[in-house]
Design a protein around this motif. Sequence first.
Motif, PDB file in Angstrom:
ATOM      1  N   ALA A   1     -82.775 -62.952-116.048  1.00  0.00           N
ATOM      2  CA  ALA A   1     -83.724 -62.706-114.955  1.00  0.00           C
ATOM      3  C   ALA A   1     -84.480 -63.978-114.592  1.00  0.00           C
ATOM      4  O   ALA A   1     -84.737 -64.244-113.411  1.00  0.00           O
ATOM      5  N   LEU A   2     -84.818 -64.754-115.613  1.00  0.00           N
ATOM      6  CA  LEU A   2     -85.508 -66.020-115.374  1.00  0.00           C
ATOM      7  C   LEU A   2     -84.669 -66.935-114.486  1.00  0.00           C
ATOM      8  O   LEU A   2     -85.159 -67.508-113.514  1.00  0.00           O
ATOM      9  N   PHE A   3     -83.389 -67.061-114.782  1.00  0.00           N
ATOM     10  CA  PHE A   3     -82.507 -67.919-113.990  1.00  0.00           C
ATOM     11  C   PHE A   3     -82.291 -67.367-112.584  1.00  0.00           C
ATOM     12  O   PHE A   3     -82.188 -68.127-111.623  1.00  0.00           O
ATOM     13  N   ARG A   4     -82.237 -66.036-112.434  1.00  0.00           N
ATOM     14  CA  ARG A   4     -82.130 -65.456-111.092  1.00  0.00           C
ATOM     15  C   ARG A   4     -83.367 -65.792-110.264  1.00  0.00           C
ATOM     16  O   ARG A   4     -83.276 -65.998-109.060  1.00  0.00           O
ATOM     17  N   GLY A   5     -84.510 -65.842-110.894  1.00  0.00           N
ATOM     18  CA  GLY A   5     -85.745 -66.187-110.189  1.00  0.00           C
ATOM     19  C   GLY A   5     -85.835 -67.661-109.844  1.00  0.00           C
ATOM     20  O   GLY A   5     -86.455 -68.046-108.850  1.00  0.00           O
ATOM     21  N   LEU A   6     -85.212 -68.507-110.667  1.00  0.00           N
ATOM     22  CA  LEU A   6     -85.255 -69.948-110.422  1.00  0.00           C
ATOM     23  C   LEU A   6     -84.370 -70.380-109.254  1.00  0.00           C
ATOM     24  O   LEU A   6     -84.658 -71.373-108.585  1.00  0.00           O
ATOM     25  N   ARG A   7     -83.293 -69.667-108.991  1.00  0.00           N
ATOM     26  CA  ARG A   7     -82.337 -70.075-107.960  1.00  0.00           C
ATOM     27  C   ARG A   7     -82.981 -70.300-106.590  1.00  0.00           C
ATOM     28  O   ARG A   7     -82.756 -71.337-105.975  1.00  0.00           O
ATOM     29  N   PRO A   8     -83.772 -69.345-106.062  1.00  0.00           N
ATOM     30  CA  PRO A   8     -84.392 -69.590-104.744  1.00  0.00           C
ATOM     31  C   PRO A   8     -85.357 -70.776-104.758  1.00  0.00           C
ATOM     32  O   PRO A   8     -85.456 -71.510-103.768  1.00  0.00           O
ATOM     33  N   ALA A   9     -86.047 -70.979-105.857  1.00  0.00           N
ATOM     34  CA  ALA A   9     -86.965 -72.111-105.944  1.00  0.00           C
ATOM     35  C   ALA A   9     -86.204 -73.426-105.903  1.00  0.00           C
ATOM     36  O   ALA A   9     -86.656 -74.399-105.286  1.00  0.00           O
TER      37      ALA A   9
END
Length: 177
Positions: free
Chosen positions: A108-116
């Motif tokens: 989940a952390l990596f999914r959140g980082l992608r747009p950033a």
Amino acid sequence: MNYELIKTFFKIGLFTLGGGYAMIPLIEEEVVNRHRWVSKDELLDLIAIAQSCPGVFAINIAIFIGYKLYKVRGAIAAATGTALPSFLIILAIAVFFHQFKENRVVAALFRGLRPAVVALIAVPTFNMAQQAKLNKFTIWIPVVSALLIWLLGVSPIWIIIAAGIGGFVYGKMRNEK
């Protein structure tokens, strides 16, 4: 002398996610605004050169800046500082990967980082466009280049070669006037 260079590029390498292009804002802040090692125009030129050279973009910029400041020792110091955080993080991941590879929190952390990361790449792109002083006569160059790469699958290498030849011919024609 070299320790400040290592420390600065270590910080850049440590706090930047998303690769070389995502590092541009931090590189600009550190080497242009804070330390004043290069000007904004010089950084723009270094970015263009680093993109054209084989190898890792961030390492290329670090080498160019380090060499400008302290020659070969500076290039080695800056490259080491840039690469060391990634090396240490990858080493730690390799050692502990089996313990968290299927952890839902990490995924989940990596999914959140992608747009950033997309934003971290988009912002320097727009800043570079402003610094390149694009106007209604030159805006077609990056637009057509991007479309050729994206839609037609043209290799970026051919775009770089064509842009270099075009710039050379334009410079020659301009000097003859």
